[in-house]
Design an enzyme around this catalytic site. Structure first.
Site, short mmCIF file in Angstrom:
data_model
loop_
_atom_site.label_atom_id
_atom_site.label_comp_id
_atom_site.label_asym_id
_atom_site.label_seq_id
_atom_site.Cartn_x
_atom_site.Cartn_y
_atom_site.Cartn_z
N ARG A 7 0.85 -1.19 -0.03
CA ARG A 7 -0.07 0.04 -0.06
C ARG A 7 0.90 1.38 -0.03
O ARG A 7 1.77 1.44 0.84
CB ARG A 7 -0.90 0.06 1.23
CG ARG A 7 -2.08 1.00 1.02
CD ARG A 7 -2.36 1.26 2.57
NE ARG A 7 -1.82 2.16 3.27
CZ ARG A 7 -1.88 2.58 4.61
NH1 ARG A 7 -3.15 2.14 5.23
NH2 ARG A 7 -1.12 3.37 5.25
N TYR A 64 -1.97 11.45 7.74
CA TYR A 64 -2.06 9.73 7.96
C TYR A 64 -1.58 9.24 6.66
O TYR A 64 -1.80 9.32 5.72
CB TYR A 64 -3.71 9.28 8.12
CG TYR A 64 -3.65 8.04 7.87
CD1 TYR A 64 -3.29 6.99 8.89
CD2 TYR A 64 -4.25 7.40 6.66
CE1 TYR A 64 -3.38 5.71 8.54
CE2 TYR A 64 -4.27 6.12 6.43
CZ TYR A 64 -3.84 5.14 7.19
OH TYR A 64 -4.05 3.98 7.20
N ASP A 97 -4.91 3.81 0.03
CA ASP A 97 -6.13 4.19 0.90
C ASP A 97 -6.37 5.48 0.91
O ASP A 97 -5.53 6.67 1.13
CB ASP A 97 -5.51 3.60 2.40
CG ASP A 97 -6.34 3.91 3.46
OD1 ASP A 97 -7.73 4.28 3.31
OD2 ASP A 97 -6.03 3.69 4.59
N HIS A 152 -8.91 6.78 3.09
CA HIS A 152 -9.29 7.05 4.31
C HIS A 152 -10.57 7.80 4.34
O HIS A 152 -10.78 8.87 5.47
CB HIS A 152 -8.00 7.75 5.11
CG HIS A 152 -7.70 7.05 6.45
ND1 HIS A 152 -8.03 7.65 7.55
CD2 HIS A 152 -7.24 5.68 6.71
CE1 HIS A 152 -7.72 6.72 8.50
NE2 HIS A 152 -7.22 5.46 8.25
N GLU A 195 -8.91 1.65 -1.47
CA GLU A 195 -9.67 1.67 -0.08
C GLU A 195 -10.24 2.76 0.50
O GLU A 195 -9.59 3.90 0.64
CB GLU A 195 -8.41 0.85 0.62
CG GLU A 195 -8.88 0.61 2.33
CD GLU A 195 -7.84 0.32 3.22
OE1 GLU A 195 -7.73 0.40 4.22
OE2 GLU A 195 -6.49 0.10 2.47
N GLU A 218 -13.07 -1.72 7.35
CA GLU A 218 -12.29 -1.96 8.52
C GLU A 218 -13.00 -1.39 9.83
O GLU A 218 -12.66 -1.76 10.96
CB GLU A 218 -10.59 -1.34 8.39
CG GLU A 218 -10.73 0.08 8.19
CD GLU A 218 -9.24 0.65 8.15
OE1 GLU A 218 -8.69 1.39 9.04
OE2 GLU A 218 -8.58 0.35 7.11
N ARG A 260 -13.24 -5.50 4.17
CA ARG A 260 -12.18 -5.41 5.20
C ARG A 260 -12.51 -5.67 6.81
O ARG A 260 -11.51 -5.17 7.50
CB ARG A 260 -11.34 -4.06 4.81
CG ARG A 260 -11.10 -4.06 3.36
CD ARG A 260 -9.80 -3.17 3.23
NE ARG A 260 -8.62 -3.55 3.91
CZ ARG A 260 -8.13 -2.88 5.04
NH1 ARG A 260 -8.76 -1.91 5.64
NH2 ARG A 260 -7.08 -3.59 5.71
N GLU A 264 -3.91 -7.51 5.51
CA GLU A 264 -3.03 -6.32 5.71
C GLU A 264 -2.05 -6.95 6.79
O GLU A 264 -2.47 -7.83 7.69
CB GLU A 264 -3.87 -5.12 6.25
CG GLU A 264 -3.06 -4.13 6.50
CD GLU A 264 -3.75 -2.91 7.10
OE1 GLU A 264 -3.26 -1.70 6.76
OE2 GLU A 264 -5.08 -3.00 7.26
N TRP A 313 -11.45 11.81 8.90
CA TRP A 313 -9.87 11.09 9.20
C TRP A 313 -10.08 9.56 8.95
O TRP A 313 -9.16 9.19 7.99
CB TRP A 313 -9.39 11.33 10.73
CG TRP A 313 -8.08 10.88 10.82
CD1 TRP A 313 -7.05 11.72 10.18
CD2 TRP A 313 -7.65 9.46 11.25
NE1 TRP A 313 -5.98 10.99 10.64
CE2 TRP A 313 -6.21 9.78 10.99
CE3 TRP A 313 -8.28 8.52 11.53
CZ2 TRP A 313 -5.42 8.82 11.20
CZ3 TRP A 313 -7.40 7.41 11.97
CH2 TRP A 313 -5.82 7.52 11.69
#
Length: 402
Positions: A147, A159, A210, A212, A236, A262, A283, A339, A402
């Site tokens: 990633r 991040y 990602d 996010h 992602e 996630e 995920r 992951e 975030w």
């Protein structure tokens, strides 16, 4: 086999983890991960004050009934605190069950569907050239899937581009660090990153990215379309998933594979996404989705709709969760990828484990149970440290995802 005691440990071997340990009258014990990053003490209290007292004396092998007792039996269902608590108990009970059966957990689930588990790790850079070098270093370490994240010019580290995710994140007074975001600066930046990565490292390495949760559906659709020439393994968390229908817009405009989940706590968070095949990878992970009992049902449901698994595996879950995930990964027919961001030596010393990494793949090992233990004799050496995940604002000060 009766439950005689349940102990809850909140430790910080570089990062806070909530560990459940269940004791039985036959001498077998099991451990589970109940970590909820930034809200660890809320889960610990839920377990100590509301869950553990209800389970003493129950049959440790009746994990199915206990799961429903904790989920259906509670009028206030779902939510991250409740599901992390259930996950800690459920994972520990599966650990006990597999130990009692004298086999690794994946055998108890139905045996292996593969020899090993493909995993991906993280690489990042403040600039594109730095990210290209970081990806190359991961390839040299043996990873086949990476990633990649990169900083945005004119903005401070955010991040995935700044400090390592292996340690607690908080300011000096343990309040959330505030980061800054600009969609207009981000969108043209990411295709250039992956153009450079493909030019430097070729077509063989699997590349992931990602977002996010920071884009709107139409912005995510535009990014997915711009990334199509670079054939990402996935994009992602392109949009916030509370409104599952938002993924329809993304899906209509790009063939870049999509991954999400996630932060999902139950199958209901992904029901429409899976049924309508709006995503390619789900995920969800043991610690956030209620343990192996719930996660394997999400995995089976996904398999009916051509959606593959991709358990979250960052350092905000303990090595216990990774161990449990790997047994499910080895078993599940519709596996995609796992992951793996790694752990510090302190973390691994507190959580002895049977899983191993080699040549871009993980394996859960052959130890009875899920193969991860918790060294409670050293728990007091790693006391809880207040810490939070960051928050995010736009350049004009608006609070953002975030």
């Amino acid at each position: 086999m009766k439950i005689t005691d349940i102990r809850i440990f909140v430790t910080c071997p570089g990062r806070n983890f909530v560990t459940v340990k269940i004791y039985t009258d036959e001498g077998l014990t099991g451990v589970g991960d109940a970590t909820l990053n930034g809200r660890e003490l809320a889960v610990a209290s839920y377990l100590k004050d509301h869950v553990a007292p209800c389970l003493i004396g129950r049959d440790a092998l009746c994990s199915e009934d206990i799961w429903h007792y904790l989920y259906r039996g509670a009028y206030w269902r779902r939510g991250p605190v409740t599901m992390a608590s259930i996950a800690g108990i459920d994972t520990a009970l599966w650990d006990i069950r597999a130990k009692a059966a004298g086999m690794p957990l994946y055998q108890l689930l139905g045996g292996a569907s593969r020899d090993r588990v493909l995993c991906y790790t993280h690489a990042q850079g403040t600039g594109i050239s730095e990210a290209v070098v970081a990806v190359g270093a991961r390839i040299d370490e043996g990873y086949l899937a990476i990633r990649a994240q990169v900083g945005i010019p004119g903005l401070p580290d955010i991040y995935g581009t700044g400090v390592s995710g292996l340690t607690n994140t908080a300011s000096d007074n343990a309040t959330p660090r505030e980061e800054m975001w600009s969609t207009s600066k981000y969108l043209p930046r990411i295709p250039r990153l992956f153009e450079a990565l493909r030019a430097a490292h070729g077509e063989e390495v699997h590349l992931l990215h990602d977002v996010h949760h920071r884009l709107s559906p139409i912005e995510a659709a535009r990014l997915g379309k711009d990334l199509e020439p670079f054939r990402l393994f996935w994009l992602e968390d392109a949009v916030p998933a509370e409104n599952q229908e938002g993924f329809r817009v993304v899906r209509q405009h790009t063939t870049t594979p999509l991954a999400v989940g996630e932060v999902f706590n139950t199958v209901w968070d992904a029901k429409l996404l899976i049924e309508e095949q709006l995503i390619d990878f789900i995920r969800t992970t043991c610690v956030h989705a209620g343990g192996p009992t719930a996660l394997r049902r999400i995995m089976d449901f996904a398999g009916l709709h051509h959606v593959r698994t991709a358990c979250h595996g960052a350092a905000d879950m303990s090595p216990i969760c990774l161990g449990a995930n790997l047994h499910l990964d080895l078993w599940v027919p519709n596996f995609g990828i796992q992951e793996y961001s790694g752990y510090t030596e302190e973390m691994l010393s507190l959580f002895p484990h049977a899983w191993s990494f080699s040549g871009g793949y993980l394996h859960p090992g052959e130890a009875h149970g899920h193969g991860v233990d918790f060294d409670e004799s050293h728990a007091d050496e790693y006391p809880y440290q207040p810490a939070y995940l960051p928050v995010n604002r736009l350049e004009d000060g608006t609070l953002w995802h975030w």
